[in-house]
Design an enzyme around this catalytic site. Structure first.
Site: not given
Ligand code: PLP
Length: 431
Positions: A290, A292, A334, A361-362
Site C-alpha cells: 500500500e 502512498g 511532524y 498566525c502561528e
Molecule cells: C498511511 C498508510 C499507508 C501509506 O503510507 P505511506 O508512508 O504514504 O506509503 C499505507 N497503509 C496504511 C494502512 C496507512 O495507514
C-alpha cells in the site's frame, strides 16, 4: 537538483518536467501545487510490475489514497490497473465518482462509523480491513441485513518498530491500529471472524510505519505475519489467501537521504515472502502493498510568492511566503523536512540561511526550517519540493485562506485538475 525531473533553463528558472515554473506561477497564480503526471504513472508501473511478476496471481499495489485524494488521482490509479485504499466515506465517494472499480477498493481505518460500513457495503467495495471486534460485528450485522457476504482482511499489529518518526510508527503492540499478535488477541479475533456470518475472512494486513528506507522492516513484519498464518492454518485449517504488508516505502526529501529503488525493494519483498512460504509449507498468498508517499510525493512541487525577507540581527532570517501550514502542515505536524529554492533565481548560489515561514498566525507555521536558499525579495517565486503527498490531502482553510489548485504536467502541457478555492467556497457551508 534533488530529482531528475527538475532542471534550470537558460533564464535561470526552475523547470518541472520540462515546464518553466515561473510561467506556471504567472499563469495560475500562487500558491500552486504542481504535479508531474508521468512520474506518478512511472511510480505506479514500476511498483505494480514488480509485485505482478514475482508474486502470486492477483498480487497488486494499492495506492494509499490518503496521500493524495482527488478525482484525477483515482482516474490515474484506475488506468494504471492498481487498487486503492480509502480511510473514509469521503475518499470512497471520490473514488466512486470517477467509476473506480469497487472490487479493487480496500476500506481502512481504526474507527469506522455505521455509515462508513453501510456506504461501503451498499457500493460493493472489495474489502474492509477490520481493525477491531466491534467493527467485525457491525459489518456482519449490516451484511446480514443486506443478505450479502463481505470480504474482509484483519488488521494485525506485528509488534515491529521500524525506527522512524514517533508519529508515523503504527505496527507496535501499543498502537491505536489493529489487533496485537503478541497478546493473543489476534488469534481470538481470527477465530471469531471465521465463525461470524456474512463475512468472509480472506487474509491479514499489517502496516508498520512510514518513511522506511530499506526492506528489512517489511521482511521482519512479513515474517511475523507468516508465522501467525502458519499457526492459524495448524489451528483452524484456514489457508490465508491474501497477505497485505502495508505501505511506508521512504521518499528522499532532502540531500543526503537515500533514494530507494522501489522496483527492487518490492521484488526483494516478494522473494522473501515466497521463500518463507515454501519453508513453512504455506501456499503463496496474493501479496498486497500500500504505497502512498512513494507514488506521489516527489512528483509534487509547491510554488509560492515571496512577500518579505527579514533578518533579525544576532538571531536569524526569515522568508515569508503566501502559503504555509494551510497547504502544507507537515512541519507543524511532524517537524518534517523539505528542500526549497527560489524558482526565478535557481542558478544563483543558495547562500542565504533562513527559515521559510508561512502566512498563518502561528509561530509553528513554518515550511522549511534553517535552510540555505538563494537571496530573495518580494515578488520572487519560492519552490518547495516533494509536496505531492500529504499536502493537498491535509490542507485546511485555517485563517480562511483558499486552498491552492493542482496543475498536472504531461508531455510539456499543463492542465488544472483541482481548481483554486474561491471566497464563495469558503462560505458555502455558512448559514
Ligand atoms: C498511511 C498508510 C499507508 C501509506 O503510507 P505511506 O508512508 O504514504 O506509503 C499505507 N497503509 C496504511 C494502512 C496507512 O495507514
Amino acid at each position: 537538483m534533488l530529482y531528475k525531473n527538475l532542471s534550470v533553463n537558460n533564464e535561470g528558472h526552475l523547470t518541472i518536467a520540462g515546464v518553466d515554473s515561473v510561467y506556471l506561477a504567472k499563469k495560475y497564480g500562487t500558491p500552486l501545487y504542481v504535479m508531474d503526471e508521468e512520474l506518478v504513472r512511472h511510480r505506479c508501473r514500476i511498483q505494480q510490475s514488480a509485485i505482478e511478476k514475482y508474486c502470486a496471481p492477483g498480487s497488486m499495489i494499492l495506492f494509499a489514497s490518503k496521500a493524495l485524494s482527488m478525482k484525477e488521482m483515482y482516474r490515474i490509479a484506475k488506468q494504471e490497473n492498481i487498487g486503492v485504499d480509502v480511510v473514509s466515506s469521503g475518499e470512497l465517494y471520490t473514488a466512486l465518482s470517477v467509476d473506480f472499480p469497487a472490487e479493487k477498493i480496500f476500506f481502512h481505518g481504526s474507527s469506522k462509523t455505521d455509515f462508513d460500513i453501510s456506504y461501503g457495503i451498499d457500493n460493493g467495495i472489495g474489502y474492509f480491513i477490520v481493525d477491531n471486534v466491534e467493527e467485525l460485528e457491525a459489518i456482519s450485522e449490516y451484511a446480514g441485513k443486506k443478505d450479502v457476504t463481505q470480504n474482509i482482511l484483519l488488521r494485525l499489529a506485528p509488534g515491529i518498530d521500524p525506527h522512524t518518526f514517533e508519529a508515523v510508527k503504527t505496527g507496535k503492540v501499543d498502537s491505536k491500529f489493529g489487533v496485537a499478535i503478541e497478546t493473543g488477541q489476534a488469534m481470538e479475533i481470527t477465530e471469531k471472524a471465521l465463525n461470524t456470518p456474512n463475512v468472509q475472512l480472506m487474509g491479514f494486513h499489517c502496516h508498520i510505519g512510514s518513511q522506511i528506507f530499506d526492506i528489512e522492516p517489511f521482511c521482519d513484519g512479513a515474517d511475523i505475519m507468516l508465522g501467525f498464518m502458519k499457526e492459524v492454518k495448524d489451528k483452524f485449517g484456514f489457508e490465508t489467501e491474501i497477505l497485505n504488508i502495508g505501505g511506508g516505502l521512504g521518499v528522499k526529501y532532502v540531500e543526503g537521504e537515500p533514494e530507494i529503488d522501489y522496483h527492487q525493494c518490492i521484488v526483494d519483498a516478494c522473494k522473501y515472502v515466497n521463500d518463507k512460504c515454501d519453508e513453512k509449507g504455506l501456499r503463496q498468498p496474493i501479496l498486497l502493498m500500500e504505497p502512498g508517499r512513494s507514488i506521489v510525493a516527489d512528483a509534487g512541487v509547491t510554488l509560492y510568492t515571496v512577500n518579505s525577507t527579514k533578518t533579525i540581527p544576532g538571531y536569524k532570517s526569515y522568508i515569508a511566503v503566501d502559503g504555509g501550514m494551510g497547504d502544507n502542515p507537515r512541519f507543524a505536524l511532524y517537524g518534517a523536512k523539505h528542500s526549497a529554492l527560489i524558482a526565478n533565481k535557481a542558478s544563483e548560489p543558495a547562500d542565504f540561511h533562513c527559515t521559510l515561514a508561512g502566512r498563518c498566525c502561528e509561530s509553528d507555521d513554518v515550511i522549511c526550517e534553517d535552510i540555505d536558499i538563494q537571496k530573495a525579495e518580494r515578488g520572487d517565486i519560492a519552490a518547495v519540493l516533494t509536496t505531492g503527498a500529504y499536502n493537498y490531502s491535509m490542507a485546511s482553510n485555517y485563517n480562511r485562506v483558499c486552498r491552492p489548485p493542482i496543475v498536472m504536467l504531461k508531455g510539456g502541457e499543463d492542465r488544472v485538475v483541482v481548481r483554486r478555492e474561491t471566497f464563495d467556497d469558503l462560505t458555502a457551508c455558512d448559514l
